[in-house]
Scaffold this motif. Structure first.
Motif, mmCIF file in Angstrom:
data_model
loop_
_atom_site.group_PDB
_atom_site.id
_atom_site.type_symbol
_atom_site.label_atom_id
_atom_site.label_comp_id
_atom_site.label_asym_id
_atom_site.label_seq_id
_atom_site.Cartn_x
_atom_site.Cartn_y
_atom_site.Cartn_z
ATOM 1 N N ARG A 1 0.833 -1.205 0.000
ATOM 2 C CA ARG A 1 0.000 0.000 0.000
ATOM 3 C C ARG A 1 0.867 1.254 0.000
ATOM 4 N NH1 ARG A 1 -2.546 -1.297 4.211
ATOM 5 N NH2 ARG A 1 -3.944 -2.702 3.127
ATOM 6 N N SER A 2 1.911 1.259 0.803
ATOM 7 C CA SER A 2 2.802 2.420 0.851
ATOM 8 C C SER A 2 3.535 2.611 -0.468
ATOM 9 C CB SER A 2 3.806 2.263 1.991
ATOM 10 O OG SER A 2 3.158 2.295 3.240
ATOM 11 N N ILE A 3 3.990 1.528 -1.052
ATOM 12 C CA ILE A 3 4.676 1.624 -2.344
ATOM 13 C C ILE A 3 3.738 2.209 -3.388
ATOM 14 C CG2 ILE A 3 5.650 0.283 -4.258
ATOM 15 C CD1 ILE A 3 6.823 -1.624 -2.104
ATOM 16 N N PHE A 4 2.483 1.776 -3.381
ATOM 17 C CA PHE A 4 1.508 2.296 -4.340
ATOM 18 C C PHE A 4 1.475 3.824 -4.293
ATOM 19 C CE2 PHE A 4 -2.749 3.999 -5.078
ATOM 20 C CZ PHE A 4 -2.963 3.597 -6.376
ATOM 21 N N TRP A 5 1.350 4.387 -3.102
ATOM 22 C CA TRP A 5 1.254 5.840 -2.973
ATOM 23 C C TRP A 5 2.587 6.527 -3.262
ATOM 24 C CZ3 TRP A 5 -3.174 7.953 -3.445
ATOM 25 C CH2 TRP A 5 -4.313 7.267 -3.031
ATOM 26 N N LEU A 6 3.688 5.920 -2.886
ATOM 27 C CA LEU A 6 4.981 6.566 -3.077
ATOM 28 C C LEU A 6 5.480 6.509 -4.516
ATOM 29 C CD1 LEU A 6 6.661 5.575 0.276
ATOM 30 C CD2 LEU A 6 5.905 7.845 -0.440
ATOM 31 N N VAL A 7 4.919 5.634 -5.322
ATOM 32 C CA VAL A 7 5.262 5.631 -6.745
ATOM 33 C C VAL A 7 4.918 6.988 -7.356
ATOM 34 C CG1 VAL A 7 4.519 4.685 -8.985
ATOM 35 C CG2 VAL A 7 5.212 3.152 -7.150
ATOM 36 N N ILE A 8 3.874 7.606 -6.873
ATOM 37 C CA ILE A 8 3.469 8.933 -7.375
ATOM 38 C C ILE A 8 4.624 9.922 -7.240
ATOM 39 C CG2 ILE A 8 1.920 10.887 -6.948
ATOM 40 C CD1 ILE A 8 -0.162 8.729 -6.027
ATOM 41 N N ALA A 9 5.318 9.865 -6.108
ATOM 42 C CA ALA A 9 6.409 10.807 -5.870
ATOM 43 C C ALA A 9 7.608 10.554 -6.770
ATOM 44 C CB ALA A 9 6.835 10.751 -4.403
ATOM 45 N N SER A 10 7.741 9.357 -7.301
ATOM 46 C CA SER A 10 8.880 9.059 -8.174
ATOM 47 C C SER A 10 8.640 9.483 -9.621
ATOM 48 C CB SER A 10 9.216 7.566 -8.118
ATOM 49 O OG SER A 10 8.202 6.804 -8.729
ATOM 50 N N LEU A 11 7.410 9.756 -9.970
ATOM 51 C CA LEU A 11 7.085 10.088 -11.362
ATOM 52 C C LEU A 11 7.739 11.369 -11.872
ATOM 53 C CD1 LEU A 11 3.374 8.926 -11.536
ATOM 54 C CD2 LEU A 11 5.427 7.716 -12.310
ATOM 55 N N PRO A 12 7.888 12.426 -11.056
ATOM 56 C CA PRO A 12 8.556 13.628 -11.586
ATOM 57 C C PRO A 12 9.962 13.355 -12.119
ATOM 58 C CG PRO A 12 7.420 14.173 -9.562
ATOM 59 C CD PRO A 12 7.332 12.675 -9.723
ATOM 60 N N LEU A 13 10.700 12.471 -11.472
ATOM 61 C CA LEU A 13 12.039 12.134 -11.957
ATOM 62 C C LEU A 13 11.967 11.620 -13.391
ATOM 63 C CD1 LEU A 13 15.115 11.611 -11.231
ATOM 64 C CD2 LEU A 13 14.383 9.263 -10.862
ATOM 65 N N LEU A 14 10.994 10.764 -13.644
ATOM 66 C CA LEU A 14 10.876 10.142 -14.962
ATOM 67 C C LEU A 14 10.340 11.099 -16.020
ATOM 68 C CD1 LEU A 14 9.434 6.736 -13.737
ATOM 69 C CD2 LEU A 14 11.817 7.313 -14.244
ATOM 70 N N ALA A 15 9.731 12.198 -15.592
ATOM 71 C CA ALA A 15 9.240 13.204 -16.542
ATOM 72 C C ALA A 15 10.255 14.332 -16.738
ATOM 73 C CB ALA A 15 7.915 13.776 -16.046
ATOM 74 N N ILE A 16 10.864 14.775 -15.653
ATOM 75 C CA ILE A 16 11.759 15.934 -15.722
ATOM 76 C C ILE A 16 13.104 15.592 -16.350
ATOM 77 C CG2 ILE A 16 13.012 17.614 -14.307
ATOM 78 C CD1 ILE A 16 10.583 17.517 -12.378
ATOM 79 N N LEU A 17 13.685 14.451 -15.984
ATOM 80 C CA LEU A 17 15.007 14.098 -16.509
ATOM 81 C C LEU A 17 15.042 14.071 -18.037
ATOM 82 C CD1 LEU A 17 17.948 13.308 -16.013
ATOM 83 C CD2 LEU A 17 17.175 10.926 -15.832
ATOM 84 N N PRO A 18 14.150 13.339 -18.705
ATOM 85 C CA PRO A 18 14.241 13.349 -20.175
ATOM 86 C C PRO A 18 13.912 14.723 -20.773
ATOM 87 C CG PRO A 18 12.355 12.046 -19.452
ATOM 88 C CD PRO A 18 13.127 12.406 -18.233
ATOM 89 N N ALA A 19 13.023 15.472 -20.116
ATOM 90 C CA ALA A 19 12.694 16.810 -20.638
ATOM 91 C C ALA A 19 13.917 17.720 -20.595
ATOM 92 C CB ALA A 19 11.550 17.421 -19.834
ATOM 93 N N LEU A 20 14.662 17.685 -19.498
ATOM 94 C CA LEU A 20 15.861 18.518 -19.405
ATOM 95 C C LEU A 20 16.939 18.057 -20.377
ATOM 96 C CD1 LEU A 20 16.114 19.020 -15.523
ATOM 97 C CD2 LEU A 20 15.266 20.634 -17.250
ATOM 98 N N LEU A 21 17.118 16.753 -20.491
ATOM 99 C CA LEU A 21 18.114 16.237 -21.434
ATOM 100 C C LEU A 21 17.749 16.600 -22.879
ATOM 101 C CD1 LEU A 21 18.778 12.740 -19.826
ATOM 102 C CD2 LEU A 21 20.316 14.724 -19.824
ATOM 103 N N ASP A 22 16.466 16.476 -23.206
ATOM 104 C CA ASP A 22 16.010 16.847 -24.555
ATOM 105 C C ASP A 22 16.159 18.344 -24.812
ATOM 106 O OD1 ASP A 22 15.359 14.219 -25.109
ATOM 107 O OD2 ASP A 22 13.209 14.477 -24.729
ATOM 108 N N ALA A 23 16.112 19.146 -23.733
ATOM 109 C CA ALA A 23 16.266 20.600 -23.866
ATOM 110 C C ALA A 23 17.738 21.008 -23.957
ATOM 111 C CB ALA A 23 15.602 21.296 -22.683
ATOM 112 N N GLY A 24 18.638 20.025 -23.945
ATOM 113 C CA GLY A 24 20.051 20.325 -24.113
ATOM 114 C C GLY A 24 20.850 20.433 -22.826
ATOM 115 N N TRP A 25 20.219 20.176 -21.693
ATOM 116 C CA TRP A 25 20.967 20.209 -20.433
ATOM 117 C C TRP A 25 21.961 19.056 -20.409
ATOM 118 C CZ3 TRP A 25 18.874 22.048 -15.234
ATOM 119 C CH2 TRP A 25 18.065 23.163 -15.397
ATOM 120 N N GLN A 26 23.036 19.250 -19.670
ATOM 121 C CA GLN A 26 24.003 18.188 -19.441
ATOM 122 C C GLN A 26 23.401 17.156 -18.499
ATOM 123 O OE1 GLN A 26 27.071 17.888 -20.952
ATOM 124 N NE2 GLN A 26 26.265 19.579 -22.180
#
Length: 117
Positions: free
Chosen positions: A62-87
């Protein structure tokens, strides 16, 4: 028992190495393997075999279910920054900092809305 600990380390390490090696050949297959809840499944098995407590396994799931939500920004922000040319390293740092902030927010918010982590 020492052999159980060694087995845990070997299996868990194998999953991480498997994702890394598979990703070198195919990012799609590596992503598929990484997205499977293998870590959670291993944790459920280890917890149950160590304690025999199904309620503890249920609380963990149950805790993992809710905490997966908090991990989603990493998976969205990292590729967006890399695609924007960030190192890589600055992108990873910003993604991790945002994700940590979301974790803190979730831990603060969850008891206020009736979610027990």
């Amino acid at each position: 028992m020492p052999w159980q600990f060694i087995l845990k380390v070997a299996l868990t390490t194998s999953v991480i190495i498997g994702v890394s090696e598979l990703s070198k050949r195919s990012s799609s297959w590596g992503a598929l393997l990484a997205s499977l809840p293998l870590t959670s499944l291993l944790a459920f098995v280890w917890l149950y075999t160590d304690t025999g407590d199904t309620q503890q396994v249920a609380r963990l799931a149950r805790s993992i279910f809710w905490l997966v939500i908090a991990s989603l920004p990493l998976l969205a922000i990292l590729p967006a920054l890399l695609d924007a040319g960030w190192q890589f390293w600055p992108s990873l740092l910003v993604s991790c900092l945002v994700t940590v902030g979301v974790y803190f927010a979730l831990f603060w918010l969850s008891p206020r809305i009736g979610i027990q982590l």
